[in-house]
Design a protein around this motif. Sequence first.
Motif, PDB file in Angstrom:
ATOM      1  N   ARG A  73     -15.116  72.042 104.845  1.00  0.00           N
ATOM      2  CA  ARG A  73     -15.649  71.051 104.563  1.00  0.00           C
ATOM      3  C   ARG A  73     -15.286  69.750 104.145  1.00  0.00           C
ATOM      4  O   ARG A  73     -15.816  68.640 104.739  1.00  0.00           O
ATOM      5  CB  ARG A  73     -17.104  71.369 104.429  1.00  0.00           C
ATOM      6  N   TYR A  94     -11.843  66.708 109.111  1.00  0.00           N
ATOM      7  CA  TYR A  94     -13.648  66.938 109.807  1.00  0.00           C
ATOM      8  C   TYR A  94     -14.351  66.183 108.657  1.00  0.00           C
ATOM      9  O   TYR A  94     -15.654  65.747 109.608  1.00  0.00           O
ATOM     10  CB  TYR A  94     -13.741  68.548 108.420  1.00  0.00           C
ATOM     11  N   GLN A 110     -18.439  74.060 110.682  1.00  0.00           N
ATOM     12  CA  GLN A 110     -18.121  72.802 111.038  1.00  0.00           C
ATOM     13  C   GLN A 110     -19.079  72.338 112.356  1.00  0.00           C
ATOM     14  O   GLN A 110     -20.050  71.736 112.266  1.00  0.00           O
ATOM     15  CB  GLN A 110     -17.095  72.361 111.278  1.00  0.00           C
ATOM     16  N   GLN A 122     -23.288  72.089 111.099  1.00  0.00           N
ATOM     17  CA  GLN A 122     -23.032  71.187 109.494  1.00  0.00           C
ATOM     18  C   GLN A 122     -22.933  69.970 110.753  1.00  0.00           C
ATOM     19  O   GLN A 122     -23.946  69.370 110.609  1.00  0.00           O
ATOM     20  CB  GLN A 122     -22.254  71.376 108.836  1.00  0.00           C
ATOM     21  N   SER A 182     -22.741  75.126 100.620  1.00  0.00           N
ATOM     22  CA  SER A 182     -22.919  75.930 101.608  1.00  0.00           C
ATOM     23  C   SER A 182     -23.531  77.651 100.815  1.00  0.00           C
ATOM     24  O   SER A 182     -22.808  78.701 100.789  1.00  0.00           O
ATOM     25  CB  SER A 182     -21.387  76.704 101.709  1.00  0.00           C
TER      26      SER A 182
END
Length: 352
Positions: free
Chosen positions: A124, A129, A185, A188, A324
Amino acid sequence: MQLVKVGLCAFGMSGKVFHAPFLKEHPGFFMSAVVERSKEESKEKYPESIIYRSVEDMLNHADIDVVVVNTPVQTHYEYVKMALNAGKNIIVEKPFTVTLAEAEDLVRLADEKRLFLSVYQNRRFDRDYLQVQKIIQENKLGNLKEVEIRFDRFRTESSGKQHKENPEQAGSGSLHDLGAHLIDQVTQLFGSPQKLFADIFSMKGKQFANDYFEILLYYANDLRVRLKSSVFSKEAHYAYILHGDKGSFLQERTDDQERELISGVIPEYGKEWTKPLQETDGILNFINAHSETERILTSSEAGNYMNYYQQIYEYIVFGYALPSPGHEIIQNMKIIEAAEQSSKEGRIINLV
């Protein structure tokens, strides 16, 4: 500054690269214990850490507040449960567990014990990303229609890691390893999909665990997201491809934190410790507010895995959001299990 004492369950690559350097450099943490079953490799860089020969011994004798479970995934359930029952807060490496049922049981136990359980989803905090996240938030692509996220390698020979490549061991293979990153990912970015279809197998042969997967995720508003990974990819693809009704964005996988950490770079606290990007790593092509087409070469800003531990510290000391948390990663485990079922049965699996 409040000091948080941490115990590390293993000192293999994960411990040496992704955890110990950050615990050492962050002023709010002290790695007071580390498990090394037969060696004493941690002594050189971390002489202040007491070495224990087993996780059980560390839990029984070490002065620690948080346990980092960074052992093979097949042991996660046993060690996390053991640590929770010993009254310790938990950071556990991805993938969370082998099965969804194990993940749900651990989250329930952590809640009962009023202890925190966080999964180390470090990607993350990858530069590539974060750039994708930024582009989506800027809404320059309009309504997204198609997205592809890839994590490819060229590893045609055995790595020798049985817990990752032995097809007889549950939780081995690329789906649990790299898939845990891609699935995290995508959830998210877009939340939980409605259904999925998956193709999972081993390109290297049946004597190896899966090293290839393709998962098609179906979202509301006709968004399709494809997750893909292969170990027979000598030439790099764009890692992220996004197409919307106003434009497209292509992003290379350029985060270099893992390589720099392996080379011995120290992740300095409060600083960008990675080498700056020398070239552009993305293409943004979109229709602007004046109905004109703009094509821009973009450069992602540095990522930083230290931010994971900073967020853990802020949660402990200030009560900020836990990064997380286990209950959030349960959704990822549902997708992993549904993908396995889809590939085995050759059909679409509904998730809602």
